[in-house]
Design an enzyme around this catalytic site. Structure first.
Site, short mmCIF file in Angstrom:
data_model
loop_
_atom_site.label_atom_id
_atom_site.label_comp_id
_atom_site.label_asym_id
_atom_site.label_seq_id
_atom_site.Cartn_x
_atom_site.Cartn_y
_atom_site.Cartn_z
N ARG A 115 0.88 -1.27 0.11
CA ARG A 115 0.12 -0.09 -0.06
C ARG A 115 0.76 1.25 0.04
O ARG A 115 2.02 1.35 0.52
CB ARG A 115 -1.09 -0.06 1.36
CG ARG A 115 -1.98 1.01 1.59
CD ARG A 115 -2.99 1.09 0.49
NE ARG A 115 -3.98 1.96 0.90
CZ ARG A 115 -5.13 2.29 0.18
NH1 ARG A 115 -5.14 1.72 -1.06
NH2 ARG A 115 -6.05 2.88 0.60
N THR A 392 -9.92 0.07 -9.42
CA THR A 392 -9.01 -0.95 -8.88
C THR A 392 -8.82 -2.00 -9.69
O THR A 392 -9.98 -2.25 -10.68
CB THR A 392 -9.31 -1.13 -7.50
OG1 THR A 392 -9.34 -0.07 -6.88
CG2 THR A 392 -8.58 -2.10 -6.83
N THR A 410 -4.36 -0.85 -7.18
CA THR A 410 -4.93 0.23 -7.43
C THR A 410 -4.15 1.69 -7.57
O THR A 410 -3.15 1.50 -6.89
CB THR A 410 -6.04 0.48 -6.46
OG1 THR A 410 -7.16 1.60 -6.95
CG2 THR A 410 -5.60 0.95 -5.06
N ASN A 412 -6.40 4.18 -6.94
CA ASN A 412 -7.63 4.59 -6.47
C ASN A 412 -8.55 4.74 -7.54
O ASN A 412 -9.21 4.24 -8.02
CB ASN A 412 -7.27 5.83 -5.58
CG ASN A 412 -8.70 6.12 -4.61
OD1 ASN A 412 -9.49 5.18 -4.55
ND2 ASN A 412 -8.97 7.17 -3.93
N ASP A 434 -8.11 8.05 0.42
CA ASP A 434 -8.57 7.17 1.37
C ASP A 434 -8.51 7.36 2.88
O ASP A 434 -8.84 6.58 3.66
CB ASP A 434 -8.08 5.83 1.02
CG ASP A 434 -8.63 5.18 0.03
OD1 ASP A 434 -9.87 5.72 -0.50
OD2 ASP A 434 -8.06 4.29 -0.85
N SER A 463 -7.56 1.03 3.56
CA SER A 463 -8.21 0.55 2.13
C SER A 463 -9.36 -0.44 2.34
O SER A 463 -9.67 -0.84 3.70
CB SER A 463 -7.01 -0.29 1.44
OG SER A 463 -7.68 -1.02 0.53
N SER A 464 -10.07 -0.58 1.35
CA SER A 464 -11.06 -1.75 1.28
C SER A 464 -10.68 -2.92 0.77
O SER A 464 -11.59 -4.08 0.41
CB SER A 464 -12.50 -1.35 0.75
OG SER A 464 -13.07 0.00 1.62
N GLY A 484 -13.77 -1.92 -6.88
CA GLY A 484 -15.02 -1.07 -6.38
C GLY A 484 -15.24 -0.20 -5.10
O GLY A 484 -16.20 -0.11 -4.48
N GLY A 485 -13.99 0.04 -4.64
CA GLY A 485 -14.02 0.98 -3.58
C GLY A 485 -14.84 0.41 -2.26
O GLY A 485 -14.51 -0.74 -1.89
O1 DON Z 1 -8.15 1.18 -1.30
C1 DON Z 1 -9.26 1.48 -1.47
O2 DON Z 1 -10.00 0.79 -0.70
C2 DON Z 1 -9.64 2.27 -2.56
N1 DON Z 1 -8.59 3.14 -3.09
C3 DON Z 1 -10.07 1.21 -3.82
C4 DON Z 1 -10.51 2.03 -4.87
C5 DON Z 1 -11.29 1.23 -5.86
O3 DON Z 1 -11.56 0.02 -5.68
C6 DON Z 1 -11.77 1.93 -7.17
N2 DON Z 1 -12.50 1.03 -8.08
N3 DON Z 1 -13.33 0.67 -8.41
#
Ligand code: DON
Length: 580
Positions: A115, A392, A410, A412, A434, A463-464, A484-485
């Site tokens: 990360r 991501t 990712t 982001n 984030d 992060s997720s 997918g955030g």
């Molecule tokens: O680390 C995270 O949780 C976010 N930066 C992820 C971003 C993400 O999945 C965007 N995608 N669709």
């Protein structure tokens, strides 16, 4: 072999296919294909290994590595670099991520944390204005939006510790794709067109993503990336530290200095990935391993599974109102805890054992009524302490020797900050968004965070991302994860439940409609495919239901009785699973 979904086999079709395919396909693969005959969604089937990524060119080079005798880590690192070339909206060397590696032979599952980190000059209020208000523009679209990238160091570490290829060999396909170019698919062309406003202001981004006269590339155009090819070649020739201490680091810091960015040569030189113990839980006799902090993904997938395990989900039925209700109730409680407790464990105490304990899950489950939704306003982060004793890309790879890799990385947003480093040809992430810019102010995914996730020098932002490996009887069974955030954790949860509770094959498990709840906003977000009467039943329980665009892209695979099945997520047109 266990039959997933008891569908009758059309023997005539099977025999016809069998005689055509017998020249190249083994009996075991044919048998599995016969078992799957009659199902609506068909996974890729193979006997020797499987790759599932979000881009067919990355799947192809990774499969080639396996075919030439490389292991799953060799293939994963090769795919990671290839995606940086073929899918720059999320594939990257300017971002970061997490990789889980499971080696059946040693029984070990390790997590590599690459990360991004905040630069050493970062400070708590850096994304606030003089009035103390959070300014999202600052954490998303400036040079300070970027954390110190971890991808090159992380992939190199994975290769060195668990792979067999040299870094130069793992980079070779990516360099070739960047130098020779590749024909652009529709998704790529659409992505650049839709992000034009964000990319065009920056000279490096203009040079990389647009033709010399400033016009857009078209489908089928050959897209070459000479600056990126040169960067990857320098890393191949001089090793991963080149990115952090060599010409690439100089190009990054020159870009920072020119544009008021805080990141320095020292920040880059000090970056190191970390080996972490994955979060671990059990679900109906399976061992679930997923990413530990600084991701929240593993903790909360285990927490939600613990809550859900006591319900007879199989009996309640796939995406029935009752099942969606209990899933949403579990999700709300997990995301409420996320907002309070989760952050980088190198900086803050996170009650990991409490959050992932069956006892705490029982306490939360007792708050759930089958007759009524609990409004999010009545849910506050719980008290797990007493038990303490937005693009991501994810890919899943397994080889024929018991090694499996689950990797999510990712920058982001799609195209990160939109800023390409001049002369180096890659995009900078906007991962600093984030962090909690200010307690109580949501990030781009509507996620709240508090003290535990405030900006601090050299800290990793929460992060997720949830790369996950499920083992059964000590063997790798399911490899999954998703972009997918905020939806990453719930997408991964559903792939896992679809396989374990609903007995779906992996292609079905990744294809069927998903739902999501993240505590705030207080709504169940659904994809197309949840019936109006189910929605009505959920509303009668007090839920708000909101139909929105598709969620996640869970490139996944399964291994049962030495047969590999791969599921490419149809939510991305370039997704691809390839067996050996
Ligand atoms: O680390 C995270 O949780 C976010 N930066 C992820 C971003 C993400 O999945 C965007 N995608 N669709």
């Amino acid at each position: 072999m266990r039959i997933r979904l008891s569908t009758p086999i059309n023997r005539l079709t099977t025999l016809t296919c069998a005689s055509i395919l017998a020249v190249t396909t083994s009996t075991a693969v044919l048998a599995q294909q016969a078992i799957l005959e009659g199902e609506r969604f068909h996974p890729e089937v193979s006997e020797k290994g499987m790759v599932a990524t979000s881009h067919f060119l990355a799947s192809k080079v990774a499969r080639d590595v396996l075919a030439q005798g490389g292991n799953a880590v060799d293939a994963a690192v090769t795919a990671g670099f290839a995606l940086a070339v073929t899918q720059p909206r999320s594939g990257n060397i300017g971002g970061g991520g997490f990789m889980l590696v499971s080696d059946e032979k040693s029984g070990e599952v390790v997590a590599i944390d690459y990360r991004e980190k905040a630069p050493s000059a970062a400070f708590e209020t850096m994304f606030q204005n003089d009035e103390g208000e959070a300014v999202s523009e600052l954490s998303r679209y400036t040079h300070n939006a970027s954390g110190v990238p971890g991808t090159v160091a992380g992939l190199a570490m994975a290769l060195e510790k668990y792979g067999t290829l040299s870094l130069a060999d793992a980079l070779a396909p990516a360099i070739r794709l960047a130098e020779d170019g590749f024909a652009l698919p529709q998704r790529f062309v659409d992505g650049i067109r839709d992000t034009r406003d964000r990319l065009e202001p920056w000279p490096g981004s203009r040079k990389k993503f647009f033709k010399e006269d400033g016009s857009l590339y078209q489908v089928g155009d050959i897209f070459k990336q000479p600056d990126l090819a040169a960067t990857l070649t320098r890393i191949a020739e001089q090793g991963s530290r080149e990115f952090y201490e060599g010409k690439t680091a100089e190009l990054i810091t020159a870009q920072m200095e020119k544009n008021g960015g805080l990141m320095t040569m020292e920040d880059l030189a000090n970056y190191e990935p970390a080996i972490r113990e994955p979060s671990h839980g059990t679900y109906r006799g399976h061992d679930v391993y997923a990413m530990s902090p600084p991701s929240s993904g593993g903790v909360h997938i285990v927490q939600m599974l613990n809550i859900l395990e006591e319900y007879d989900i199989a009996e309640m039925g796939f995406n029935s109102a009752n099942t969606i209700h209990v899933m949403a109730e579990a999700m709300k409680r997990a995301y409420a805890d996320r907002s309070e407790y989760l952050g980088d464990t190198d900086f803050v105490e996170v009650p990991l054992e409490g959050l992932t304990s069956k006892e705490y899950a029982k306490e939360l489950r007792q708050q759930i009524s089958m007759d009524k939704a609990t409004p999010s306003s009545e849910i506050a982060p719980g008290n797990p302490l007493p038990y303490e004793s937005n693009e991501t890309t994810h890919f899943s790879i397994a080889d024929g020797n018991g090694m499996a890799v689950s990797n999510t990385y990712t920058i982001n947003f799609s195209y990160g900050s939109g800023i390409v480093v001049e002369g180096a040809g890659f995009l900078l992430n906007n991962e600093m968004d984030d962090f909690s810019a200010k307690p109580g102010v949501p990030n781009a995914y509507g996620l709240l965070g508090g003290e535990a996730n405030k900006v601090e020098p050299n800290k990793r932002m929460l992060s997720s991302m949830t790369p996950t490996i499920v083992k059964k009887d000590g063997k790798n069974f399911l490899v999954t994860g998703s972009p997918g955030g905020s939806r990453i954790i719930t997408t991964t949860l559903q792939v896992l439940m679809n396989v374990i509770d609903h007995d779906m094959n992996i292609q079905t498990a990744v294809s069927v409609p998903r739902i999501h709840h993240q505590w705030l906003p207080d709504e169940i977000r659904i994809e197309q495919g949840i019936s109006p009467d189910t929605i009505e039943l959920l509303e009668s329980l007090g839920h708000t239901v909101s139909r929105q665009e598709a969620m996640g892209a869970a490139q996944s695979l399964m291994i049962e009785d030495s047969i590999f099945t791969g599921g490419a997520d149809p939510r991305r047109s370039t997704s691809s699973a390839m067996g050996l």
